[in-house]
Design a protein around this motif. Structure first.
Motif, PDB file in Angstrom:
ATOM      1  N   ALA A 260      -9.227  -4.794   7.398  1.00 31.29           N
ATOM      2  CA  ALA A 260      -8.879  -4.158   6.132  1.00 31.29           C
ATOM      3  C   ALA A 260      -9.658  -2.840   6.042  1.00 31.29           C
ATOM      4  O   ALA A 260     -10.886  -2.821   6.130  1.00 31.29           O
ATOM      5  N   HIS A 261      -8.918  -1.745   5.882  1.00 27.91           N
ATOM      6  CA  HIS A 261      -9.525  -0.416   5.848  1.00 27.91           C
ATOM      7  C   HIS A 261     -10.238  -0.179   4.524  1.00 27.91           C
ATOM      8  O   HIS A 261      -9.663  -0.383   3.456  1.00 27.91           O
ATOM      9  N   ARG A 262     -11.479   0.233   4.602  1.00 27.70           N
ATOM     10  CA  ARG A 262     -12.307   0.522   3.415  1.00 27.70           C
ATOM     11  C   ARG A 262     -12.421  -0.686   2.481  1.00 27.70           C
ATOM     12  O   ARG A 262     -12.594  -0.523   1.280  1.00 27.70           O
ATOM     13  N   GLY A 263     -12.291  -1.860   3.025  1.00 31.15           N
ATOM     14  CA  GLY A 263     -12.492  -3.078   2.247  1.00 31.15           C
ATOM     15  C   GLY A 263     -11.206  -3.772   1.858  1.00 31.15           C
ATOM     16  O   GLY A 263     -10.920  -4.865   2.326  1.00 31.15           O
ATOM     17  N   GLY A 264     -10.438  -3.118   1.021  1.00 27.61           N
ATOM     18  CA  GLY A 264      -9.197  -3.742   0.553  1.00 27.61           C
ATOM     19  C   GLY A 264      -7.992  -2.836   0.698  1.00 27.61           C
ATOM     20  O   GLY A 264      -6.982  -3.032   0.017  1.00 27.61           O
ATOM     21  N   GLY A 265      -8.107  -1.841   1.598  1.00 28.36           N
ATOM     22  CA  GLY A 265      -6.997  -0.903   1.785  1.00 28.36           C
ATOM     23  C   GLY A 265      -6.672  -0.196   0.484  1.00 28.36           C
ATOM     24  O   GLY A 265      -7.569   0.141  -0.302  1.00 28.36           O
ATOM     25  N   THR A 266      -5.393  -0.013   0.232  1.00 22.54           N
ATOM     26  CA  THR A 266      -4.973   0.703  -0.978  1.00 22.54           C
ATOM     27  C   THR A 266      -4.705  -0.244  -2.142  1.00 22.54           C
ATOM     28  O   THR A 266      -4.153   0.168  -3.165  1.00 22.54           O
ATOM     29  N   LEU A 267      -5.124  -1.505  -1.993  1.00 28.01           N
ATOM     30  CA  LEU A 267      -4.880  -2.458  -3.083  1.00 28.01           C
ATOM     31  C   LEU A 267      -6.045  -2.561  -4.060  1.00 28.01           C
ATOM     32  O   LEU A 267      -5.967  -3.287  -5.056  1.00 28.01           O
ATOM     33  N   ALA A 268      -7.125  -1.858  -3.763  1.00 28.51           N
ATOM     34  CA  ALA A 268      -8.320  -1.926  -4.607  1.00 28.51           C
ATOM     35  C   ALA A 268      -9.117  -0.652  -4.376  1.00 28.51           C
ATOM     36  O   ALA A 268      -8.862   0.071  -3.407  1.00 28.51           O
ATOM     37  N   PRO A 269     -10.079  -0.355  -5.263  1.00 30.19           N
ATOM     38  CA  PRO A 269     -10.867   0.864  -5.022  1.00 30.19           C
ATOM     39  C   PRO A 269     -11.610   0.785  -3.687  1.00 30.19           C
ATOM     40  O   PRO A 269     -12.266  -0.214  -3.399  1.00 30.19           O
ATOM     41  N   GLU A 270     -11.444   1.824  -2.896  1.00 28.82           N
ATOM     42  CA  GLU A 270     -12.008   1.842  -1.539  1.00 28.82           C
ATOM     43  C   GLU A 270     -13.532   1.756  -1.555  1.00 28.82           C
ATOM     44  O   GLU A 270     -14.194   2.253  -2.478  1.00 28.82           O
ATOM     45  N   ASN A 271     -14.061   1.160  -0.502  1.00 24.74           N
ATOM     46  CA  ASN A 271     -15.514   1.123  -0.303  1.00 24.74           C
ATOM     47  C   ASN A 271     -16.287   0.615  -1.527  1.00 24.74           C
ATOM     48  O   ASN A 271     -17.312   1.193  -1.909  1.00 24.74           O
ATOM     49  N   THR A 272     -15.769  -0.454  -2.115  1.00 27.95           N
ATOM     50  CA  THR A 272     -16.485  -1.098  -3.232  1.00 27.95           C
ATOM     51  C   THR A 272     -16.501  -2.615  -2.994  1.00 27.95           C
ATOM     52  O   THR A 272     -15.735  -3.134  -2.174  1.00 27.95           O
ATOM     53  N   MET A 273     -17.332  -3.293  -3.749  1.00 18.90           N
ATOM     54  CA  MET A 273     -17.337  -4.751  -3.673  1.00 18.90           C
ATOM     55  C   MET A 273     -15.986  -5.309  -4.126  1.00 18.90           C
ATOM     56  O   MET A 273     -15.524  -6.321  -3.584  1.00 18.90           O
ATOM     57  N   ALA A 274     -15.365  -4.656  -5.089  1.00 19.45           N
ATOM     58  CA  ALA A 274     -14.041  -5.109  -5.533  1.00 19.45           C
ATOM     59  C   ALA A 274     -13.035  -4.997  -4.387  1.00 19.45           C
ATOM     60  O   ALA A 274     -12.179  -5.873  -4.201  1.00 19.45           O
ATOM     61  N   GLY A 275     -13.148  -3.926  -3.612  1.00 22.25           N
ATOM     62  CA  GLY A 275     -12.284  -3.749  -2.447  1.00 22.25           C
ATOM     63  C   GLY A 275     -12.524  -4.843  -1.420  1.00 22.25           C
ATOM     64  O   GLY A 275     -11.595  -5.438  -0.873  1.00 22.25           O
ATOM     65  N   LEU A 276     -13.789  -5.101  -1.168  1.00 25.94           N
ATOM     66  CA  LEU A 276     -14.155  -6.153  -0.211  1.00 25.94           C
ATOM     67  C   LEU A 276     -13.610  -7.510  -0.665  1.00 25.94           C
ATOM     68  O   LEU A 276     -13.016  -8.257   0.123  1.00 25.94           O
TER      69      LEU A 276
ATOM     70  N   ASP B  80      -5.924  -2.775  21.154  1.00 23.25           N
ATOM     71  CA  ASP B  80      -6.610  -4.050  20.906  1.00 23.25           C
ATOM     72  C   ASP B  80      -6.634  -4.437  19.438  1.00 23.25           C
ATOM     73  O   ASP B  80      -6.587  -5.628  19.102  1.00 23.25           O
ATOM     74  N   ALA B  81      -6.787  -3.445  18.580  1.00 27.47           N
ATOM     75  CA  ALA B  81      -7.040  -3.746  17.171  1.00 27.47           C
ATOM     76  C   ALA B  81      -6.725  -2.515  16.331  1.00 27.47           C
ATOM     77  O   ALA B  81      -6.621  -1.401  16.857  1.00 27.47           O
ATOM     78  N   PHE B  82      -6.590  -2.741  15.017  1.00 25.26           N
ATOM     79  CA  PHE B  82      -6.360  -1.606  14.128  1.00 25.26           C
ATOM     80  C   PHE B  82      -6.807  -1.977  12.720  1.00 25.26           C
ATOM     81  O   PHE B  82      -7.014  -3.161  12.406  1.00 25.26           O
ATOM     82  N   CYS B  83      -6.960  -0.959  11.893  1.00 23.35           N
ATOM     83  CA  CYS B  83      -7.221  -1.226  10.478  1.00 23.35           C
ATOM     84  C   CYS B  83      -5.990  -0.804   9.686  1.00 23.35           C
ATOM     85  O   CYS B  83      -5.200   0.033  10.135  1.00 23.35           O
ATOM     86  N   THR B  84      -5.848  -1.427   8.527  1.00 15.59           N
ATOM     87  CA  THR B  84      -4.679  -1.144   7.707  1.00 15.59           C
ATOM     88  C   THR B  84      -5.061  -0.961   6.243  1.00 15.59           C
ATOM     89  O   THR B  84      -5.991  -1.595   5.748  1.00 15.59           O
ATOM     90  N   ASP B  85      -4.321  -0.067   5.594  1.00 17.81           N
ATOM     91  CA  ASP B  85      -4.445   0.087   4.147  1.00 17.81           C
ATOM     92  C   ASP B  85      -3.504  -0.871   3.427  1.00 17.81           C
ATOM     93  O   ASP B  85      -3.667  -1.117   2.246  1.00 17.81           O
ATOM     94  N   ARG B  86      -2.506  -1.376   4.153  1.00 14.76           N
ATOM     95  CA  ARG B  86      -1.508  -2.257   3.534  1.00 14.76           C
ATOM     96  C   ARG B  86      -1.795  -3.701   3.909  1.00 14.76           C
ATOM     97  O   ARG B  86      -1.079  -4.314   4.704  1.00 14.76           O
TER      98      ARG B  86
END
Ligand code: G3P
Ligand code: MG
Length: 254
Positions: free
Chosen positions: A9-25, A235-241
């Protein structure tokens, strides 16, 4: 060889939550993710915080640079209100607390060293020192699949990380692979190449794998593209979705 999870999950929760926050995580974890990418830079007092932009204004109201404020000042700012009222007051996370939460919950970390210009060496050194101390037992036990992977666009930050914690794995971030990508990766002792999937060619993917590196792409938001990249040997990737490409995506497409 890539010994880590394949979908992050990119920046924690992708574009479904505020990036780089505990809420995102928490959002990423709610969706089943146990592997994330996030960005780290230094506050004025040299304490690392989880943030993408080196300046205030987009995700945190205010002006000036992240390095104009001490970490606890940033932690008192609102990194969630821009995303929506439900997230108002969400703090800028301190890296140590964020990483400890990940470790305690079995969330594997790709820590992107995101130094402000001029702070590359300091950022790489500080973050690597903290991460190595936090994972000292795993490193001693050779449990490398649990140890975070440090990535950066900054060669200086990666070199500094290697200097203070050579046992921590590193990855070279390159938006587009330059002709001398392999020299750069070997220079920092990287185990993997992280690159923008939009610029990657199948030939380059084969070349990276043939040279023995892991290959990771950012930021892949379409399932069909994810399948294509995996077919190329990525091998791997991160996603915002994280809603469209869940962590069990691979088992679903088999
Ligand atoms: O680490 C992959 C990706 O996050 C790099 O770009 O700008 O989203 O941090 P950015
Ligand atoms: Mg990043």
């Amino acid at each position: 060889m890539w010994r880590y999870p394949k979908i992050l999950a990119h920046r924690g929760g992708g574009t479904l939550a505020p990036e780089n926050t505990m809420a995102g995580l928490r959002c990423g974890m709610q969706a089943g993710f146990r592997a994330i990418e996030f960005d780290v830079m230094l506050a004025r007092d040299g304490v690392p915080v989880v943030m993408h932009d080196p300046f205030l204004g987009r995700t945190v109201p205010g002006s000036g640079h992240v390095y104009d404020y001490d970490a606890l000042e940033l932690a008192a700012m609102d990194a969630g209100g821009w995303f929506g009222r439900a997230h108002e007051g969400e703090p800028v996370p301190l890296f140590v607390e964020f990483a400890q939460f990940c470790k305690a919950h079995g969330v594997w970390m790709n820590i992107e060293l995101k130094p402000a210009p001029g702070y590359e060496i300091e950022t790489g050194g500080v973050v690597a020192r903290i991460a190595a101390a936090m994972f000292a037992d795993e490193l001693a036990a050779g449990q490398m699949e649990r140890v975070p992977l440090l990535s950066s666009f900054s060669i200086d930050a990666l070199m500094a990380a290697r200097e203070v914690a050579p046992q921590l794995p590193r990855a070279c971030l390159m938006s587009e692979l330059p002709p001398d990508w392999e020299r750069r990766a070997r220079e920092v002792g990287a185990v993997a190449i992280h690159t923008n999937h939009r610029h990657l060619t199948p030939q380059q993917a084969r070349g990276v794998k043939a040279a023995g590196f892991g290959l990771f792409c950012y930021t892949v938001d379409e399932p069909a593209r994810a399948r294509e990249l995996l077919d190329w040997g990525v091998d791997a990737f991160c996603t915002d979705r994280i809603d469209l490409i869940p962590p069990d995506f691979l088992t679903r497409i088999k």
